[in-house]
Design an enzyme around this catalytic site. Structure first.
Site, PDB file in Angstrom:
ATOM      1  N   HIS A  10      -8.033  -5.293   0.031  1.00 54.82           N
ATOM      2  CA  HIS A  10      -6.789  -4.540   0.112  1.00 54.82           C
ATOM      3  C   HIS A  10      -5.767  -5.086   1.112  1.00 54.82           C
ATOM      4  CE1 HIS A  10      -4.106  -1.107  -0.211  1.00 54.82           C
ATOM      5  NE2 HIS A  10      -4.089  -1.044   1.107  1.00 54.82           N
ATOM      6  N   ASP A  24     -10.299  -4.169  -4.462  1.00 54.46           N
ATOM      7  CA  ASP A  24      -9.458  -3.125  -3.867  1.00 54.46           C
ATOM      8  C   ASP A  24      -9.548  -1.865  -4.713  1.00 54.46           C
ATOM      9  OD1 ASP A  24      -7.462  -1.535  -2.759  1.00 54.46           O
ATOM     10  OD2 ASP A  24      -5.824  -2.934  -3.163  1.00 54.46           O
ATOM     11  N   SER A  43       0.827  -1.204   0.000  1.00 52.46           N
ATOM     12  CA  SER A  43       0.000   0.000   0.000  1.00 52.46           C
ATOM     13  C   SER A  43       0.867   1.262   0.000  1.00 52.46           C
ATOM     14  CB  SER A  43      -0.967  -0.044   1.186  1.00 52.46           C
ATOM     15  OG  SER A  43      -1.990   0.909   1.058  1.00 52.46           O
TER      16      SER A  43
END
Length: 324
Positions: A296, A266, A171
């Site tokens: 995610h 996601d 991320s």
């Protein structure tokens, strides 16, 4: 590089949410906890530590784990060094945790770091870069690059090989890995052999992809949460900087080989895959895998889904090839 990039489809057929992930989402909804963006940042960090750590839950034994301080002259960063058993010198993965540049720390991402250390038989240096809003952009990006340079200059003291260093993260950490790779190419003072990008943030300017539209809410990471992260991290700075939005960089040629992992459900899926395609078009060797049925944070959900470990194994194989 000729030809189109193949996005490898992993796990279930597309369009089907993994049953274990679905049960997890339903349990989170039952708790009716406040949204991160609706509570003070300090409270969000406490909630993240509790919630994300419980998702990880699988803690592997590692030969040695040492907490250190990285001295960057102007300030110090906490870091954690995971070392496998054996003689070495070991290749090195510099790892940047996710959390939108605002939440999470070394403890929330302890489990995947242990996993990569064991699977790859490499040293993992997990970096606790400065967080926003106390330290807005470009603090995290600067710390990520400076920490990788420190590793290159000092890792031999920890039985690491300074000529076999990769960067990786999930991320926001995937964003920092991509940015560090770009900076390393531009400055020419940090030889990297690989970049491991787990559902990376690559475009902070606009949240208008199909995946943002389809999965804006209801799948853990939401569009409103990303807007909150962007507001706190970017402050008054322009998100058009390639050090914030690597997808917008003019030239991606000459970057180290990459693995890009995305999750089907996601909001960040499309921009991660768009970055993989741009790397491919620039002549960079890249493998892109979409894990169908996943959301995610699945990379760190080893206590909930077997697909976390499957993604770890894929990343480990890519790293081992890059390290030789």
């Amino acid at each position: 590089m000729s030809g189109s990039l193949q996005i490898i489809q992993k796990h279930l057929s597309g369009g089907i949410l993994d049953p274990d992930i679905k049960a997890c989402i339903e349990e989170i909804k039952k708790q009716n906890a406040p949204l991160f963006e609706d509570i003070p940042v300090a409270d969000a960090r406490i909630a993240a530590l509790s919630g994300i750590s419980s998702m990880n839950s699988v803690t592997e034994d590692v030969h040695s784990v040492e907490d250190i301080e990285i001295d960057l002259v102007t300030h110090k960063l906490n870091a954690r060094i995971y070392t496998p058993a054996g003689d070495g010198p070991f290749p090195v993965l510099v790892y940047y945790h996710g959390g939108g540049w605002v939440i999470c720390n070394l403890d929330t991402h302890d489990s995947p770091c242990r996993s990569m250390c064991n699977l790859v038989n490499c040293i993992v240096v997990s970096v606790d870069y400065r967080l926003a809003p106390e330290h807005p952009f470009p603090a995290a990006a600067d710390d990520a690059y400076a920490a990788a340079k420190w590793v290159h200059q000092n890792i031999a003291r920890y039985n690491g090989d300074p000529n076999r260093i990769a960067v990786g993260g999930d991320s926001a950490g995937g964003n920092l890995s991509a940015v560090t790779s770009i900076k390393a190419k531009e400055n020419g003072d940090l030889p990297l052999v690989f970049q491991m990008l787990i559902y990376p943030v690559t475009n902070m300017v606009s949240f208008d992809t199909d995946s943002y539209s389809q999965y804006a809410e209801g799948y853990f990471l939401t569009k409103s949460m990303m807007e909150w992260f962007r507001r706190l991290y970017m402050g008054s700075a322009s998100a058009e900087s390639p050090y914030a939005s690597p997808l917008l960089a003019d030239d991606l040629s000459g970057l180290p080989p990459a693995l890009v992992v995305t999750a089907e459900f996601d909001p960040l899926r499309d921009e991660g895959e768009a970055y993989a395609k741009r790397l491919h078009e620039a002549g960079v060797s890249v493998q892109c895998s979409r894990y169908n049925g996943m959301i995610h944070p699945f990379w760190g959900m080893g206590g909930i889904t077997s697909q976390a470990k499957a993604a770890h194994r894929e990343a480990a194989e890519c790293l081992k090839r890059a390290f030789g």
